[in-house]
Design an enzyme around this catalytic site. Structure first.
Site, PDB file in Angstrom:
ATOM      1  N   GLY A  40      -9.656  -8.050  11.823  1.00  0.00           N
ATOM      2  CA  GLY A  40     -11.290  -8.328  12.401  1.00  0.00           C
ATOM      3  C   GLY A  40     -12.016  -7.395  11.485  1.00  0.00           C
ATOM      4  O   GLY A  40     -13.259  -7.737  11.182  1.00  0.00           O
ATOM      5  N   THR A  41     -11.642  -6.071  11.370  1.00  0.00           N
ATOM      6  CA  THR A  41     -12.770  -5.161  10.675  1.00  0.00           C
ATOM      7  C   THR A  41     -12.868  -5.831   9.227  1.00  0.00           C
ATOM      8  O   THR A  41     -14.143  -5.864   8.731  1.00  0.00           O
ATOM      9  CB  THR A  41     -11.959  -3.655  10.744  1.00  0.00           C
ATOM     10  N   ASN A  52     -17.020  -6.715  23.568  1.00  0.00           N
ATOM     11  CA  ASN A  52     -15.606  -6.304  23.956  1.00  0.00           C
ATOM     12  C   ASN A  52     -15.569  -5.278  25.199  1.00  0.00           C
ATOM     13  O   ASN A  52     -14.330  -4.944  25.688  1.00  0.00           O
ATOM     14  CB  ASN A  52     -14.809  -5.568  22.812  1.00  0.00           C
ATOM     15  N   GLN A  93     -13.322 -11.290  20.411  1.00  0.00           N
ATOM     16  CA  GLN A  93     -13.005 -11.185  21.704  1.00  0.00           C
ATOM     17  C   GLN A  93     -13.312 -12.528  22.369  1.00  0.00           C
ATOM     18  O   GLN A  93     -13.080 -12.956  23.566  1.00  0.00           O
ATOM     19  CB  GLN A  93     -13.933 -10.225  22.546  1.00  0.00           C
ATOM     20  N   SER A 107      -9.450 -12.207  15.096  1.00  0.00           N
ATOM     21  CA  SER A 107      -8.514 -11.246  14.868  1.00  0.00           C
ATOM     22  C   SER A 107      -6.994 -11.691  15.677  1.00  0.00           C
ATOM     23  O   SER A 107      -7.150 -12.085  16.568  1.00  0.00           O
ATOM     24  CB  SER A 107      -8.588  -9.837  15.102  1.00  0.00           C
ATOM     25  N   HIS A 130      -4.409  -9.763  17.001  1.00  0.00           N
ATOM     26  CA  HIS A 130      -3.701  -9.220  17.915  1.00  0.00           C
ATOM     27  C   HIS A 130      -4.526  -9.441  19.333  1.00  0.00           C
ATOM     28  O   HIS A 130      -4.070  -8.401  20.307  1.00  0.00           O
ATOM     29  CB  HIS A 130      -3.444  -7.761  17.533  1.00  0.00           C
ATOM     30  N   THR A 174      -1.421 -10.663  -1.831  1.00  0.00           N
ATOM     31  CA  THR A 174       0.000 -11.489  -1.423  1.00  0.00           C
ATOM     32  C   THR A 174      -0.297 -11.843  -0.132  1.00  0.00           C
ATOM     33  O   THR A 174      -0.343 -10.791   0.820  1.00  0.00           O
ATOM     34  CB  THR A 174       1.294 -10.947  -1.974  1.00  0.00           C
ATOM     35  N   CYS A 177     -11.837   2.266  20.814  1.00  0.00           N
ATOM     36  CA  CYS A 177     -12.189   2.722  19.309  1.00  0.00           C
ATOM     37  C   CYS A 177     -12.997   3.925  19.545  1.00  0.00           C
ATOM     38  O   CYS A 177     -13.749   4.835  18.506  1.00  0.00           O
ATOM     39  CB  CYS A 177     -12.765   1.754  18.402  1.00  0.00           C
TER      40      CYS A 177
HETATM   41  N1  PLP Z   1     -14.680  -6.926  16.743  1.00  0.00           N
HETATM   42  C1  PLP Z   1     -14.476  -6.839  18.082  1.00  0.00           C
HETATM   43  C2  PLP Z   1     -15.349  -7.339  19.112  1.00  0.00           C
HETATM   44  C3  PLP Z   1     -13.239  -6.056  18.548  1.00  0.00           C
HETATM   45  O1  PLP Z   1     -13.117  -5.940  19.738  1.00  0.00           O
HETATM   46  C4  PLP Z   1     -12.428  -5.429  17.617  1.00  0.00           C
HETATM   47  C5  PLP Z   1     -11.113  -4.768  17.937  1.00  0.00           C
HETATM   48  O2  PLP Z   1     -11.203  -4.204  18.975  1.00  0.00           O
HETATM   49  C6  PLP Z   1     -12.575  -5.489  16.184  1.00  0.00           C
HETATM   50  C7  PLP Z   1     -13.881  -6.187  15.689  1.00  0.00           C
HETATM   51  C8  PLP Z   1     -11.703  -5.019  15.156  1.00  0.00           C
HETATM   52  O3  PLP Z   1     -10.682  -6.129  15.142  1.00  0.00           O
HETATM   53  P1  PLP Z   1      -9.287  -5.259  14.192  1.00  0.00           P
HETATM   54  O4  PLP Z   1      -8.625  -4.585  15.225  1.00  0.00           O
HETATM   55  O5  PLP Z   1      -8.552  -6.593  14.055  1.00  0.00           O
HETATM   56  O6  PLP Z   1      -9.628  -4.643  13.008  1.00  0.00           O
END
Ligand code: PLP
Length: 381
Positions: A73-74, A153, A183, A203, A205, A241, A326
């Site tokens: 996601g980042t 989140n 989310q 994302s 996970h 890849t 985080c």
């Molecule tokens: N954006 C939100 C709202 C999230 O909750 C998260 C992860 O906690 C992310 C972005 C980042 O995703 P990733 O952990 O896949 O980099």
């Protein structure tokens, strides 16, 4: 401590791999072909990637050709924002976002500020909400990009993204709208693309898939430049890849969730049950945010040291978070922006759920937190 001994209430931080994803990944790991190679064995891998893209597209609510796989996601947030502003460079340097975004958006915006962009951070109200009116008042003739998350989140609040997209496009159709739906994917009745946003990050996970894979939805016709250049995978827009096993896991998790249509109702029901049990066990507990999304809510034990509670619960195998995973011990920017009083801020606990969270797990949490609230004393008056 193994997974079966855990009482897990931290699904917003990450989810366990669902069985369907594990099976799909195990199979994909043994098929080692590079999807870009020309022979038949590798073409099977390319065919599998096409099918995984279709599954993720269905979860997003779009055509497969609009889904670009990323490493997380980042990366999706970075790509959308950093390259999105380049598309509008000739028109201006102003970005609008919210003060409650994930660090992947906020830190990217801060970096762009250091590079000469101007960013307006919209503040939430006491309930963690941001209105389309607030957003409209922040739009200027030189605004080039808006980034607004779908589900916060930490609070579980659903932001009015569809309404905001309409308002922003009515003000100026050239403004790009990015939505971090990490989310929100598979957690709301409507798929993220129904918001009408131009760029949407997700994302794996957070939905029962593996860590280290995500996707960016790019609206048809939008020519977003790549963030990663190289061998030209993902239609030349995201080189590297393909992580075939990660993609297989992401797709299988999306398919498994979509095959379980009452998952949202079950998640909301167990959240409501848990909140009731906690209120009974700990009369001084306050609900900071019940969360509109079914899987997240926040409570506080005013004055209590939230970090200490989280560690003490963790020692008993009860997993939850004192804010986003985080933060690493720093007070949450989201609750600070909401203007929570200091005693409430210190005792914030985020609970997050899956459709399979059980009443027995909720009872165990209430009992463990109830006991701790009697042995650990409030740090603030
Ligand atoms: N954006 C939100 C709202 C999230 O909750 C998260 C992860 O906690 C992310 C972005 C980042 O995703 P990733 O952990 O896949 O980099």
């Amino acid at each position: 401590m193994n997974q079966t001994e855990l009482t897990y209430f931290d699904y917003a931080a990450t989810t366990p791999l669902c069985p369907e994803a594990l099976t799909a990944m195990t199979q994909a790991l043994t098929q080692f072909g590079n999807p870009s190679s020309q022979y038949a064995y590798a073409r099977q891998a390319a065919q599998a990637v096409r099918s995984h893209r279709e599954s993720v597209a269905q979860a997003l609510g779009c055509a497969a050709g609009q889904v670009y796989f990323t490493s997380c996601g980042t990366e999706g947030d970075n790509w959308a924002i950093r390259r999105g502003v380049e598309l509008g460079r000739r028109r201006g340097r102003h970005i609008v976002t919210t003060a409650i975004e994930h660090a992947a958006v906020l830190e990217t915006c801060r970096d762009l500020e250091r590079r000469g962009y101007e960013v307006t951070y919209l503040s939430p109200d006491r309930a963690g909400r941001i209105s389309s009116g607030q957003l409209c008042s922040a739009i200027r003739p030189d605004t080039i990009l808006v980034s607004m998350m779908l589900v916060n989140n930490e609070t579980g609040v659903v932001l009015p993204v569809a309404e905001c997209v309409q308002a922003v496009k009515a003000a100026n159709p050239a403004i790009l709208f990015h939505c971090d739906a990490v989310q929100g994917l598979l957690k709301l009745p409507d798929p993220p693309v129904a918001t009408g946003a131009d760029l949407i990050t997700v994302s794996a996970h957070k939905v029962g898939g593996p860590k280290g894979v995500g996707a960016l939805y790019i609206k048809a016709g939008l020519r977003l430049p790549p963030l990663l250049t190289g061998g030209g995978q993902e239609g030349g827009l995201r080189s590297g890849t393909e992580a075939t096993a990660q993609l297989a896991g992401f797709a299988a998790a999306c398919d498994a969730a979509r095959a379980d249509p009452d998952r949202l109702e079950r998640t909301a029901a167990i959240k409501a049950y848990t909140l009731d049990r906690l209120r009974q066990a700990i009369p001084r507990l306050e609900v900071v945010s019940p969360g509109d999304a079914p899987h997240i809510c926040t409570v506080t034990l005013p004055g209590y040291p939230g970090e200490v509670l989280v560690r003490a619960l963790g020692d008993q195998g009860v997993c939850l978070s004192s804010g986003s995973a985080c933060h690493r011990g720093k007070p949450s920017h989201v609750f600070a922006a909401m203007g929570l009083p200091r005693p409430w801020l210190s005792g914030v606990l985020r609970l997050s759920f899956s459709p399979d969270t059980t009443k027995a797990q909720a009872d165990r949490l209430a009992q463990a937190l109830g006991q701790l609230s009697q042995t650990i004393l409030p740090a603030l008056p």
